[in-house]
Scaffold this active site. Sequence first.
Site, PDB file in Angstrom:
ATOM      1  N   HIS A 137       0.951  -1.268  -0.021  1.00 24.26           N
ATOM      2  CA  HIS A 137       0.051   0.061   0.053  1.00 24.26           C
ATOM      3  C   HIS A 137       0.796   1.121  -0.160  1.00 24.26           C
ATOM      4  CE1 HIS A 137      -3.624   2.507   1.452  1.00 24.26           C
ATOM      5  NE2 HIS A 137      -2.573   3.147   1.666  1.00 24.26           N
ATOM      6  N   GLU A 138       1.996   1.258   0.828  1.00 23.04           N
ATOM      7  CA  GLU A 138       2.975   2.387   0.974  1.00 23.04           C
ATOM      8  C   GLU A 138       3.493   2.774  -0.217  1.00 23.04           C
ATOM      9  OE1 GLU A 138       1.090   3.045   4.713  1.00 23.04           O
ATOM     10  OE2 GLU A 138       1.566   4.153   3.235  1.00 23.04           O
ATOM     11  N   HIS A 141       1.791   4.293  -3.069  1.00 23.99           N
ATOM     12  CA  HIS A 141       1.495   5.545  -3.114  1.00 23.99           C
ATOM     13  C   HIS A 141       2.587   6.333  -3.750  1.00 23.99           C
ATOM     14  CE1 HIS A 141      -1.904   6.376  -0.407  1.00 23.99           C
ATOM     15  NE2 HIS A 141      -1.406   5.802   0.775  1.00 23.99           N
ATOM     16  N   TYR A 152      -4.388  14.370  -2.686  1.00 24.45           N
ATOM     17  CA  TYR A 152      -4.732  13.372  -1.616  1.00 24.45           C
ATOM     18  C   TYR A 152      -5.747  14.369  -0.612  1.00 24.45           C
ATOM     19  CZ  TYR A 152      -3.668   9.921   1.933  1.00 24.45           C
ATOM     20  OH  TYR A 152      -3.832   8.772   3.000  1.00 24.45           O
ATOM     21  N   GLU A 161      -6.051   6.642  -2.393  1.00 25.82           N
ATOM     22  CA  GLU A 161      -6.006   5.573  -1.298  1.00 25.82           C
ATOM     23  C   GLU A 161      -6.579   4.169  -2.171  1.00 25.82           C
ATOM     24  OE1 GLU A 161      -5.569   4.730   1.903  1.00 25.82           O
ATOM     25  OE2 GLU A 161      -4.122   6.474   1.521  1.00 25.82           O
ATOM     26  N   GLU A 180      -5.086  -7.396   7.597  1.00 27.34           N
ATOM     27  CA  GLU A 180      -5.640  -8.671   8.348  1.00 27.34           C
ATOM     28  C   GLU A 180      -4.424  -9.157   9.177  1.00 27.34           C
ATOM     29  OE1 GLU A 180      -5.320  -8.414   4.862  1.00 27.34           O
ATOM     30  OE2 GLU A 180      -3.826 -10.200   4.638  1.00 27.34           O
ATOM     31  N   ASP A 222     -10.270  13.185   7.848  1.00 28.84           N
ATOM     32  CA  ASP A 222      -9.525  12.335   7.049  1.00 28.84           C
ATOM     33  C   ASP A 222      -9.457  12.750   5.752  1.00 28.84           C
ATOM     34  OD1 ASP A 222      -8.255   9.844   6.213  1.00 28.84           O
ATOM     35  OD2 ASP A 222     -10.016   9.080   5.746  1.00 28.84           O
ATOM     36  N   HIS A 227      -9.660   7.749   3.392  1.00 25.44           N
ATOM     37  CA  HIS A 227      -9.546   6.316   3.663  1.00 25.44           C
ATOM     38  C   HIS A 227     -10.770   5.701   3.787  1.00 25.44           C
ATOM     39  CE1 HIS A 227      -5.747   7.774   5.010  1.00 25.44           C
ATOM     40  NE2 HIS A 227      -5.365   6.505   4.905  1.00 25.44           N
TER      41      HIS A 227
END
Length: 312
Positions: A137-138, A141, A152, A161, A180, A222, A227
């Site tokens: 995920h990071e 970006h 963003y 996102e 998870e 947010d 998100h």
Amino acid sequence: NAAHDVTAFGKGVFGDKRKFEAQAYEGKFRLFDATRGDGVVTYDNTTGTNVDVLSINKMFKDGAAVDAHVNAEKTYDYFKETFGRDSVDDNGQQLISAVHVGENWNNASWNGRQMSYGDGDGERFYPLAGGLDVGAHEMSHGVVQHTAGLIYRNESGALNESYADIFGAMVDRDDWLIGEDIMADGSIALRSLEDPSVIVDERTESGYSPDHWSKRYIGNLDNGGVHINSSINNKAAYLVSEGGEHYGIAVSGVGREATEQIYYRALSFYLTRNSDFSMMRQAAIQAATDLYGSNSAEVQAVTQAYNAVGVY
Ligand SMILES: O=C(O)[C@H](CCc1ccccc1)CC1(C(=O)N[C@@H](Cc2c[nH]c3ccccc23)C(=O)O)CCCC1
Ligand SMILES: [Zn+2]
């Protein structure tokens, strides 16, 4: 004596054995993989060094550092093998990760130049580097930053996102969940692309993540719900791949391989900094048309998926 490449070993956050590329350097070992792009380097933020002083005979002892390093290697390989992309900038940019950032920080981030991982407080999160989908995920970006550059906040931020979650779920390919592996509070995940509504996001009045445009969060929390509203596009991508019926609309899925190609082409050819959900729909339809033809099952799946989440 110059550094030289070695295959090294270590245990991740959860004690699982990992193998990765490192370097022997001045009698010690450092988390520098010189085999991918301009390098994959992982630092311990508390010491500022990538040398694992505890490492002996190529065994690394810092679980978060080991997992962060492997996350970056695996995500580098995903973008290279799936799309021919050489790192976040398609020019081999060095992939930098820092672990043990903050004090039991319950988060992770991409700051425009590097990935950072908190150790979590052991109640909400375990060390976030333990999640392959978090690292993917990071780094995603970074890919978004060097392609469409989606701003963003509000809908473009929700797409930013969503792309990070979609690629996160494609790299950590055994499910459609995010986080998870690192939840310490008993919840199944941080987000679900399959069924967003099963995850509580306390920043929304309803508490649930929206799975339809009519349920989008409108407010200032947010960064305008980046998100939160990401779940609307996440659900669409899930439906394109796996199919299903959603609010009475049936979608015939076309699988992960076609889905990742459609979304990557939309991101790298059609989306721009201010793209909103409606433009996402058009970009995905155009990308699917380019790749599979206007009468293809892929175009049909994309069209139906965006109809199902109420984005026209
Ligand atoms: O990369 C991102 O989008 C998240 C980075 C957030 C951040 C932004 C700016 C500066 C620092 C941190 C990190 C992740 C994330 O989604 N974090 C959630 C954690 C979260 C969930 N529910 C929350 C409620 C309140 C505060 C935080 C949260 C968030 O920041 O939204 C991504 C994968 C896992 C961690
Ligand atoms: Zn993110």
